[in-house]
Design an enzyme around this catalytic site. Structure first.
Site, PDB file in Angstrom:
ATOM      1  N   SER A 156       0.835  -1.195   0.000  1.00 33.21           N
ATOM      2  CA  SER A 156       0.000   0.000   0.000  1.00 33.21           C
ATOM      3  C   SER A 156       0.879   1.259   0.000  1.00 33.21           C
ATOM      4  O   SER A 156       1.569   1.511  -0.964  1.00 33.21           O
ATOM      5  CB  SER A 156      -0.979  -0.045   1.176  1.00 33.21           C
ATOM      6  OG  SER A 156      -1.961   0.951   1.061  1.00 33.21           O
ATOM      7  N   HIS A 198      -3.969  -0.970  -4.624  1.00 33.54           N
ATOM      8  CA  HIS A 198      -5.409  -1.242  -4.485  1.00 33.54           C
ATOM      9  C   HIS A 198      -6.078  -1.017  -5.859  1.00 33.54           C
ATOM     10  O   HIS A 198      -7.169  -0.443  -5.951  1.00 33.54           O
ATOM     11  CB  HIS A 198      -6.056  -0.320  -3.441  1.00 33.54           C
ATOM     12  CG  HIS A 198      -5.405  -0.349  -2.097  1.00 33.54           C
ATOM     13  ND1 HIS A 198      -5.628  -1.352  -1.173  1.00 33.54           N
ATOM     14  CD2 HIS A 198      -4.522   0.509  -1.514  1.00 33.54           C
ATOM     15  CE1 HIS A 198      -4.920  -1.102  -0.070  1.00 33.54           C
ATOM     16  NE2 HIS A 198      -4.244   0.015  -0.261  1.00 33.54           N
ATOM     17  N   GLU A 225      -4.926  -5.710  -4.897  1.00 40.16           N
ATOM     18  CA  GLU A 225      -4.777  -6.139  -3.507  1.00 40.16           C
ATOM     19  C   GLU A 225      -4.400  -7.619  -3.436  1.00 40.16           C
ATOM     20  O   GLU A 225      -4.733  -8.412  -4.327  1.00 40.16           O
ATOM     21  CB  GLU A 225      -6.074  -5.887  -2.733  1.00 40.16           C
ATOM     22  CG  GLU A 225      -6.384  -4.406  -2.553  1.00 40.16           C
ATOM     23  CD  GLU A 225      -7.652  -4.148  -1.759  1.00 40.16           C
ATOM     24  OE1 GLU A 225      -8.354  -5.129  -1.419  1.00 40.16           O
ATOM     25  OE2 GLU A 225      -7.938  -2.971  -1.478  1.00 40.16           O
TER      26      GLU A 225
END
Length: 311
Positions: A156, A198, A225
């Site tokens: 992330s 994501h 993800e």
């Protein structure tokens, strides 16, 4: 006893030959990046974290975790500590990087340089870079990767900072729009790409295209993800996990972005897009044998290119 196993009188050496070397021994120690799109599994199969640990040297690896991007660094650390120890890594510790002052500590530099693997958690990429930028810890990360062949991973926010030109923030716009995305400077371990994470789950293709319209010299990388892009510096890339990696190449693009006002929709012609599913490895040597894969090879060549050491 003369070093014989209970399995039918077979010697220990014989058992080792039959079973084969441990998984981690299959991977030579080279500079690798493991760039995770976020929300990787830490409780069940832990496919990505297992592979990261293997790249670092398996159960004997010295893995260090950076949680400076997180709003709950202690909670995140406990989660990764449990995950790595559950897959057999004994020497896993959190690097005490909490603010810019701590990023100057001499013992911290030594820990970074002695690590086999460094993993950066999610959170806020701008917060992470505010802490690391132009500090001895930042320089030590570059030394560890370029000179010590340390494996560096990030998820992330920890994925976003891998590139030199970093997406700092911006909504998941429906269509490519001028100045819809705020960018900043990242770690620069990827020298010719910009990463978004994501990717499919938050529908960020238009956000990445908006970024590339302003910076057509970069390769766009979108990572889903529970999916990781593994980069073997100068050689190959691999996709592991459960989703896909999307490469967006604007090098042949024609755009009207310079004629537009802020937030107007952008015309983008000639953009190349490659969707690479988990379970596939792409070697520059292998791709060179097939002329039809030339555009993909050119994109990957830029992705795995050696960047400057910033130390």
């Amino acid at each position: 006893m003369n070093r014989r196993d209970v399995l039918g009188g077979m010697t220990v050496a014989g058992v080792a030959a039959l079973v084969g070397p441990p998984v981690w021994a299959q991977y030579p120690k080279i500079s690798r990046l493991v760039i995770v799109g976020g929300a990787e599994d830490r409780l069940q199969d832990r496919i990505i974290l297992r592979k990261f640990a293997d790249y670092c040297g398996g159960s004997q690896a010295r893995i260090r975790v950076i949680t400076a991007a997180s709003g709950d660094p202690e909670g995140v650390w406990q989660s990764y500590q449990n995950a790595f120890r559950s897959i057999g890594v004994e020497d896993v510790q959190r690097l005490a990087i909490d603010d810019r002052e701590s990023a100057h500590a001499l013992p911290l530099q030594a820990e970074i340089l002695q690590a086999d693997g460094i993993f950066m958690s999610g959170g806020d990429q701008s917060k992470l870079m505010d802490t690391l930028w132009s500090t001895p810890a930042y320089q030590s990360l570059h030394q560890s990767f370029h000179l010590n062949r340390c494996c560096i991973g990030g998820t992330s926010a920890g994925a976003a900072v891998m590139s030199r030109h970093m997406i700092a923030q911006g909504p998941a716009v429906l269509r490519p729009s001028k100045e819809a995305v705020d960018t900043d400077i990242g770690l620069g371990l990827l020298s010719q790409a910009v990463v978004d994470q994501h990717f499919s789950e938050r529908r960020r293709l238009a956000r990445l295209l908006s970024t590339l319209a302003m910076r057509p010299d970069l390769l766009g990388v979108g990572i889903d993800e529970d999916t990781a892009l593994v980069i073997e510096r100068g050689e190959a890339m691999e996709v592991i996990g459960k989703g896909t990696v999307t490469l967006v190449d604007p090098s042949q693009m024609q755009s009207n972005v310079n004629e537009l006002e802020a937030f107007e929709q952008i015309e983008m012609l000639g953009v190349q897009l490659h969707v690479l599913p988990a379970g596939h490895r792409y070697s520059l040597k292998t791709l060179a044998k097939n002329p039809r894969t030339a555009p993909l090879r050119q994109a990957i060549q830029r992705l795995v290119a050696l960047g400057p050491i910033r130390a």
